[in-house]
Design an enzyme around this catalytic site. Sequence first.
Site: not given
Ligand SMILES: [Zn+2]
Length: 271
Positions: A78, A167
């Site tokens: 990410e 999330h």
């Molecule tokens: Zn994350």
Amino acid sequence: MPDKMTDLIEELALANRILAHEGVLDAFGHVSARHPTDPGRYLLSHSRSPLLIEPDDILEYTLDSEPVKPPKVHLYAERVIHGCIYQARSDVMAVVHHHAAAVMPFCIAGKPIVPVFHLGAAMGEAAPFWDQHDEFGDTNLLVVKQEEGHSLARALARHSAVLMNRHGATVVGGGLKELVSRSIFMCQNAEYQLHALTLGTPEPLHRGEVKLAGTLSLLPNVVTRTWEYWSVRLEAAGGMPPRRSSAKAARRPVPKTARVTPRERRKGRRR
Ligand SMILES: [Zn+2]
């Protein structure tokens, strides 16, 4: 390597461990800092749990989130979160992405976190939501594509934090110490807000209070004091990162904030 680069790398390793020790990060999540002399680059560890990060784990990335040197290790999937925010916000010098237990109920229920006590004002008046599904449909919810990172940065806009539905959260700061302080106080605020809801309807700070209290909590002496406090707590738990493995860095004295008291030393200090 200039000293300010070494200092920033060591500070970044420490920031990772403080945020892990204070419950903002766990096995996942990551913290970055913009390069001290090249605003077109940033510093971030390779893929490793934040509590374990050492200065030697920190790598340099372009704002497209490509490593400057070919990597021999796995990278965070990410990392585009960091690169896209640095591209969009020239004022941002540090970024953390986390899934802290304190904020998750709000990210799941889609209910806003609002400042409910004076230190909570560090998060600003509000944190917008970003729902990855709105724009990208079914995904594994990880923010891994450039367009996903840019979309998140657009949702963050000029705010200090953005909540990511189902999330976690992403928080930004004008420096690592400011970022650590804001992230921890935002999590405390979320805990208090949730607890207060069992007693009644919490009244958020007024707009003027957010501005005044938010400014106060970011004063250099306040940020230094909290950084020292969280560093000593980490040290007492035996979690301080080692120094950078260069002869120059090894010769440098241990900073005041990293020292332990004789009592803490007797209680056991391991690295
Ligand atoms: Zn994350």
